[in-house]
Design a protein around this motif. Sequence first.
Motif, PDB file in Angstrom:
ATOM      1  N   GLN A 278       0.864  -1.177   0.000  1.00 46.11           N
ATOM      2  CA  GLN A 278       0.000   0.000   0.000  1.00 46.11           C
ATOM      3  C   GLN A 278       0.901   1.227   0.000  1.00 46.11           C
ATOM      4  O   GLN A 278       1.753   1.385   0.879  1.00 46.11           O
ATOM      5  CB  GLN A 278      -0.922   0.003   1.214  1.00 46.11           C
ATOM      6  N   VAL A 279       0.715   2.073  -0.993  1.00 42.61           N
ATOM      7  CA  VAL A 279       1.541   3.260  -1.161  1.00 42.61           C
ATOM      8  C   VAL A 279       0.813   4.449  -0.550  1.00 42.61           C
ATOM      9  O   VAL A 279      -0.306   4.782  -0.954  1.00 42.61           O
ATOM     10  CB  VAL A 279       1.838   3.515  -2.650  1.00 42.61           C
TER      11      VAL A 279
ATOM     12  N   LEU B  85       0.018   8.231   0.179  1.00 40.67           N
ATOM     13  CA  LEU B  85       0.098   9.513  -0.523  1.00 40.67           C
ATOM     14  C   LEU B  85      -0.567  10.574   0.336  1.00 40.67           C
ATOM     15  O   LEU B  85      -1.738  10.437   0.698  1.00 40.67           O
ATOM     16  CB  LEU B  85      -0.584   9.410  -1.881  1.00 40.67           C
TER      17      LEU B  85
ATOM     18  N   LEU C 273       0.496  12.093  -5.297  1.00 39.83           N
ATOM     19  CA  LEU C 273      -0.224  11.293  -6.282  1.00 39.83           C
ATOM     20  C   LEU C 273       0.337  11.522  -7.685  1.00 39.83           C
ATOM     21  O   LEU C 273       0.548  10.567  -8.449  1.00 39.83           O
ATOM     22  CB  LEU C 273      -1.714  11.631  -6.239  1.00 39.83           C
TER      23      LEU C 273
ATOM     24  N   TRP D  43       3.601   9.744  -8.026  1.00 46.00           N
ATOM     25  CA  TRP D  43       3.355   8.311  -8.199  1.00 46.00           C
ATOM     26  C   TRP D  43       2.966   8.011  -9.647  1.00 46.00           C
ATOM     27  O   TRP D  43       3.488   7.079 -10.265  1.00 46.00           O
ATOM     28  CB  TRP D  43       2.261   7.848  -7.247  1.00 46.00           C
TER      29      TRP D  43
ATOM     30  N   TRP E 234      -0.787  -2.698  -6.994  1.00 49.15           N
ATOM     31  CA  TRP E 234      -0.542  -1.725  -5.938  1.00 49.15           C
ATOM     32  C   TRP E 234      -1.873  -1.258  -5.344  1.00 49.15           C
ATOM     33  O   TRP E 234      -2.920  -1.273  -6.002  1.00 49.15           O
ATOM     34  CB  TRP E 234       0.226  -0.520  -6.476  1.00 49.15           C
TER      35      TRP E 234
ATOM     36  N   LEU F 133      -3.389   2.078  -3.057  1.00 44.06           N
ATOM     37  CA  LEU F 133      -3.062   3.429  -2.622  1.00 44.06           C
ATOM     38  C   LEU F 133      -3.805   3.795  -1.346  1.00 44.06           C
ATOM     39  O   LEU F 133      -4.924   3.341  -1.121  1.00 44.06           O
ATOM     40  CB  LEU F 133      -3.406   4.439  -3.720  1.00 44.06           C
TER      41      LEU F 133
ATOM     42  N   HIS G 194      -6.879  11.076  -9.533  1.00 44.18           N
ATOM     43  CA  HIS G 194      -6.516   9.660  -9.645  1.00 44.18           C
ATOM     44  C   HIS G 194      -7.052   9.090 -10.958  1.00 44.18           C
ATOM     45  O   HIS G 194      -8.249   8.869 -11.115  1.00 44.18           O
ATOM     46  CB  HIS G 194      -7.093   8.887  -8.462  1.00 44.18           C
TER      47      HIS G 194
ATOM     48  N   GLU H  59      -5.270   1.722  -9.890  1.00 45.26           N
ATOM     49  CA  GLU H  59      -5.077   1.204  -8.532  1.00 45.26           C
ATOM     50  C   GLU H  59      -6.302   1.461  -7.645  1.00 45.26           C
ATOM     51  O   GLU H  59      -6.822   2.572  -7.597  1.00 45.26           O
ATOM     52  CB  GLU H  59      -3.866   1.859  -7.864  1.00 45.26           C
TER      53      GLU H  59
ATOM     54  N   TRP I 206      -8.016   2.247  -4.044  1.00 41.18           N
ATOM     55  CA  TRP I 206      -7.521   3.190  -3.042  1.00 41.18           C
ATOM     56  C   TRP I 206      -8.350   3.099  -1.771  1.00 41.18           C
ATOM     57  O   TRP I 206      -9.488   2.622  -1.760  1.00 41.18           O
ATOM     58  CB  TRP I 206      -7.547   4.618  -3.592  1.00 41.18           C
TER      59      TRP I 206
END
Length: 272
Positions: A141-142, A144, A150, A153, A167, A169, A194, A198, A200
């Motif tokens: 989990q990235v 932001l 964002l 990314w 991935w 987010l 976005h 991905e 989120w």
Amino acid sequence: MPSTPLIITSAPNGAYKLHSDHPAVPLTPSALAVTARQCLDAGAAMLHLHIRDAQGHHSLDVEGYRDALSAVRAAVGDQMVLQVTSEAARVYHAPAQIAMVRELRPEAVSVGLREVDQPEIGEQGLADFFSWLARERVMTQVILYDNADLLRWQSLRERGVVPEAPWFLLFVLGRYTAGQTSSPRDLVPFVHAHTGPEPWAVCAFGATEHACVTAAAALGGHVRVGFENNLQLKDGSRAPHNAALVAQAAEAAASLGRPLATARHIRERFVG
């Protein structure tokens, strides 16, 4: 889609909360295990956990993580995805954070993009790290914190620095607002910007946490709740434990017609 099963993640302790903040903040492996079981029963399918050293300070110690993960796994079996944090928390720097993840090789990890996107790592280092995460099938989990994160990314993805992988987010709402106060409106810029594939989730600070996660759930996102960011129920009263915040999110999902994701759903979607 709004009918997609909602992933509820419990973040029960964070890097800074202590018993002086709330006596039910879990600070030891055994306490984390009890909390995990309660949150699982309330509807959470993933646990976002921090560990502490002997003085109660934030730690990324690999053996400490192994002890905590073992205790929690004994309490919940395979019914929760166990996500460790790689957060710096003003203690660690990017090389040490990345080294911990590589040595531990957890089932799941959260990575703050701005924390590892540092000059000493460089884009080649980022490419190596994210390629390793994808190759090792570590559910990542990235994190932001704003639209700049964002956009960064998206740039890394478009240029192939970050490879194709499932991935996940996390949009952090209100981290840099005055008083660190979140609002559902904070989600709007993220949603508009976005453009990638991905899935989120959101996390939010303070008593507005519930309003923020309800908005996210209504828009097809997923949610993270817990004492890491908030100690209050939606009516402003003090939450008795982390499971009460999970239960609120589960009730919101029911009102929106969204089923709750299980650990099996999460693993099938992000690990395969």
